[in-house]
Write a protein that holds these residues in place. Structure first.
Motif, PDB file in Angstrom:
ATOM      1  N   UNK A  29      37.940  -5.656  79.411  1.00  0.00           N
ATOM      2  CA  UNK A  29      36.805  -5.895  79.210  1.00  0.00           C
ATOM      3  C   UNK A  29      36.616  -4.795  77.790  1.00  0.00           C
ATOM      4  N   UNK A  30      37.462  -4.218  77.359  1.00  0.00           N
ATOM      5  CA  UNK A  30      37.465  -3.803  76.137  1.00  0.00           C
ATOM      6  C   UNK A  30      37.923  -4.734  74.973  1.00  0.00           C
ATOM      7  N   UNK A  31      37.044  -4.908  74.056  1.00  0.00           N
ATOM      8  CA  UNK A  31      37.296  -5.959  73.112  1.00  0.00           C
ATOM      9  C   UNK A  31      38.465  -5.677  72.159  1.00  0.00           C
ATOM     10  N   UNK A  32      38.685  -4.486  71.681  1.00  0.00           N
ATOM     11  CA  UNK A  32      39.855  -4.106  71.037  1.00  0.00           C
ATOM     12  C   UNK A  32      40.289  -2.551  71.204  1.00  0.00           C
ATOM     13  N   UNK A  33      41.001  -2.375  72.164  1.00  0.00           N
ATOM     14  CA  UNK A  33      41.469  -1.132  72.369  1.00  0.00           C
ATOM     15  C   UNK A  33      42.132  -0.342  71.235  1.00  0.00           C
ATOM     16  N   UNK A  34      41.905   0.793  71.110  1.00  0.00           N
ATOM     17  CA  UNK A  34      42.482   1.676  69.901  1.00  0.00           C
ATOM     18  C   UNK A  34      44.072   1.701  69.990  1.00  0.00           C
ATOM     19  N   UNK A  35      44.555   1.869  69.074  1.00  0.00           N
ATOM     20  CA  UNK A  35      45.913   1.583  68.854  1.00  0.00           C
ATOM     21  C   UNK A  35      46.686   2.947  69.673  1.00  0.00           C
ATOM     22  N   UNK A  36      45.987   4.144  69.080  1.00  0.00           N
ATOM     23  CA  UNK A  36      46.443   5.405  69.519  1.00  0.00           C
ATOM     24  C   UNK A  36      46.396   5.502  71.135  1.00  0.00           C
ATOM     25  N   UNK A  37      45.297   4.915  71.781  1.00  0.00           N
ATOM     26  CA  UNK A  37      44.949   4.853  73.142  1.00  0.00           C
ATOM     27  C   UNK A  37      46.244   3.917  73.942  1.00  0.00           C
ATOM     28  N   UNK A  38      46.324   2.786  73.308  1.00  0.00           N
ATOM     29  CA  UNK A  38      47.455   1.926  73.946  1.00  0.00           C
ATOM     30  C   UNK A  38      48.737   2.796  73.911  1.00  0.00           C
ATOM     31  N   UNK A  39      49.043   3.430  72.778  1.00  0.00           N
ATOM     32  CA  UNK A  39      50.244   4.149  72.579  1.00  0.00           C
ATOM     33  C   UNK A  39      50.448   5.093  73.600  1.00  0.00           C
ATOM     34  N   UNK A  40      49.526   6.078  73.893  1.00  0.00           N
ATOM     35  CA  UNK A  40      49.540   7.001  75.039  1.00  0.00           C
ATOM     36  C   UNK A  40      49.868   6.402  76.286  1.00  0.00           C
ATOM     37  N   UNK A  41      49.005   5.350  76.745  1.00  0.00           N
ATOM     38  CA  UNK A  41      49.217   4.690  78.056  1.00  0.00           C
ATOM     39  C   UNK A  41      50.617   4.233  78.139  1.00  0.00           C
ATOM     40  N   UNK A  42      51.278   3.450  77.231  1.00  0.00           N
ATOM     41  CA  UNK A  42      52.309   2.934  77.282  1.00  0.00           C
ATOM     42  C   UNK A  42      53.428   3.860  77.494  1.00  0.00           C
ATOM     43  N   UNK A  43      53.268   5.012  76.374  1.00  0.00           N
ATOM     44  CA  UNK A  43      54.361   6.298  76.473  1.00  0.00           C
ATOM     45  C   UNK A  43      54.216   6.927  77.882  1.00  0.00           C
ATOM     46  N   UNK A  44      53.428   6.814  78.559  1.00  0.00           N
ATOM     47  CA  UNK A  44      53.150   7.709  79.816  1.00  0.00           C
ATOM     48  C   UNK A  44      54.001   6.599  80.963  1.00  0.00           C
ATOM     49  N   UNK A  45      53.447   5.506  80.720  1.00  0.00           N
ATOM     50  CA  UNK A  45      54.390   4.543  81.732  1.00  0.00           C
ATOM     51  C   UNK A  45      55.859   4.054  81.353  1.00  0.00           C
ATOM     52  N   UNK A  46      56.407   4.544  79.944  1.00  0.00           N
ATOM     53  CA  UNK A  46      57.666   4.211  79.487  1.00  0.00           C
ATOM     54  C   UNK A  46      57.878   2.885  79.491  1.00  0.00           C
ATOM     55  N   UNK A  47      57.017   2.336  78.935  1.00  0.00           N
ATOM     56  CA  UNK A  47      56.989   0.653  78.473  1.00  0.00           C
ATOM     57  C   UNK A  47      56.445   0.538  77.098  1.00  0.00           C
ATOM     58  N   UNK A 201      13.542  -4.127  57.589  1.00  0.00           N
ATOM     59  CA  UNK A 201      14.283  -5.546  57.396  1.00  0.00           C
ATOM     60  C   UNK A 201      15.145  -5.141  58.573  1.00  0.00           C
ATOM     61  N   UNK A 202      15.176  -5.899  59.687  1.00  0.00           N
ATOM     62  CA  UNK A 202      16.275  -5.982  60.760  1.00  0.00           C
ATOM     63  C   UNK A 202      17.507  -6.829  60.269  1.00  0.00           C
ATOM     64  N   UNK A 203      18.550  -6.315  60.223  1.00  0.00           N
ATOM     65  CA  UNK A 203      19.953  -6.739  59.975  1.00  0.00           C
ATOM     66  C   UNK A 203      20.618  -7.476  61.034  1.00  0.00           C
ATOM     67  N   UNK A 204      20.389  -6.974  62.159  1.00  0.00           N
ATOM     68  CA  UNK A 204      21.110  -7.491  63.321  1.00  0.00           C
ATOM     69  C   UNK A 204      21.222  -6.322  64.527  1.00  0.00           C
ATOM     70  N   UNK A 205      21.493  -6.770  65.580  1.00  0.00           N
ATOM     71  CA  UNK A 205      21.575  -5.724  66.878  1.00  0.00           C
ATOM     72  C   UNK A 205      23.105  -5.402  66.868  1.00  0.00           C
ATOM     73  N   UNK A 206      23.410  -4.107  67.329  1.00  0.00           N
ATOM     74  CA  UNK A 206      24.572  -3.386  67.641  1.00  0.00           C
ATOM     75  C   UNK A 206      24.830  -3.904  69.046  1.00  0.00           C
ATOM     76  N   UNK A 207      25.876  -4.753  69.137  1.00  0.00           N
ATOM     77  CA  UNK A 207      26.296  -5.200  70.725  1.00  0.00           C
ATOM     78  C   UNK A 207      27.299  -4.695  71.146  1.00  0.00           C
ATOM     79  N   UNK A 208      28.126  -3.509  70.495  1.00  0.00           N
ATOM     80  CA  UNK A 208      29.278  -3.110  70.930  1.00  0.00           C
ATOM     81  C   UNK A 208      29.787  -1.840  70.050  1.00  0.00           C
TER      82      UNK A 208
END
Length: 213
Positions: A29-47, A201-208
């Motif tokens: 459900x996370x549209x675009x996980x941060x690279x540093x976050x993925x790196x921390x998780x992968x390192x902790x799992x040794x993958x 002037x409304x430009x648009x809605x912040x959706x994420x």
């Protein structure tokens, strides 16, 4: 995680990543996980990050070649140099495209978002804290300009590009509000007259929004 005998809480402790963030990534459900976050998780799992994102079967691949995100699975949303000021406003003489950020198409479909309507911008200032912190990545849907009370919008106000939450009061006037509780620094603004309305002037809605938790 089963191979490492870890649950999400323990993995979060080892990786120094909040458990809710890990849960959102694993649920997709996370549209675009941060690279540093993925790196921390992968390192902790040794993958590798590829193994983390693609599943355990990928672990058997010998020297997998890095691949760009598939256009079939991901949409590349343009990133603009323009910052949306969460404060007094930031005037932008121009904006330029800095590149793109990849979002999963199935995630976009669940939110009824269309690629051609989306832009990535960045928050600046502290008036929308704690909801939106300075430097947070914001996904703007320019097709959603019809106002809904309580939603967060990007708007042009006297030429300044801003991000604010809009409310309709009992007098059917629109209130431009900062989420920051310091109303001395960030007071509410009322759109009370037609002259006031012409300044917005409304430009648009912040959706994420993405950023540190």
């Amino acid at each position: 995680m089963r191979e490492k005998n870890l649950d999400q809480t323990e993995l979060g402790r080892i990786a120094d990543v909040p458990q809710p963030t890990i849960n959102r990534i694993l649920l997709g459900v996370t549209g675009s996980p941060r690279g540093d976050t993925l790196s921390k998780i992968a390192k902790a799992m040794d993958i590798s990050i590829d193994q983390l994102m693609l599943g355990p079967n990928q672990q058997k691949t010998v020297n997998p070649q890095p691949q760009a995100p598939s256009e079939e699975d991901y949409a590349l949303i343009p990133q603009y140099s323009s910052s949306a000021d969460c404060g007094a406003g930031l005037f932008n003489d121009h904006v330029e495209i800095k590149g793109g950020m990849a979002f999963k198409r199935d995630w976009m479909a669940r939110l009824n978002l269309k690629e051609e309507n989306l832009s990535v911008i960045y928050a600046q200032g502290q008036s929308m804290e704690p909801t939106i912190r300075e430097g947070s990545v914001l996904l703007l849907d320019k097709s959603q300009r019809k106002l809904e009370s309580g939603k967060v919008y990007a708007l042009l106000h006297d030429g300044d590009f801003r991000v604010k939450r809009l409310f309709k009061n009992y007098s059917h006037q629109w209130i431009v509000r900062s989420d920051n509780g310091d109303k001395t620094l960030y007071p509410d603004e009322t759109v009370a007259t037609s002259d006031d309305a012409e300044r917005f002037m409304i430009v648009g809605r912040i959706v994420w929004q993405g950023g540190e938790l």
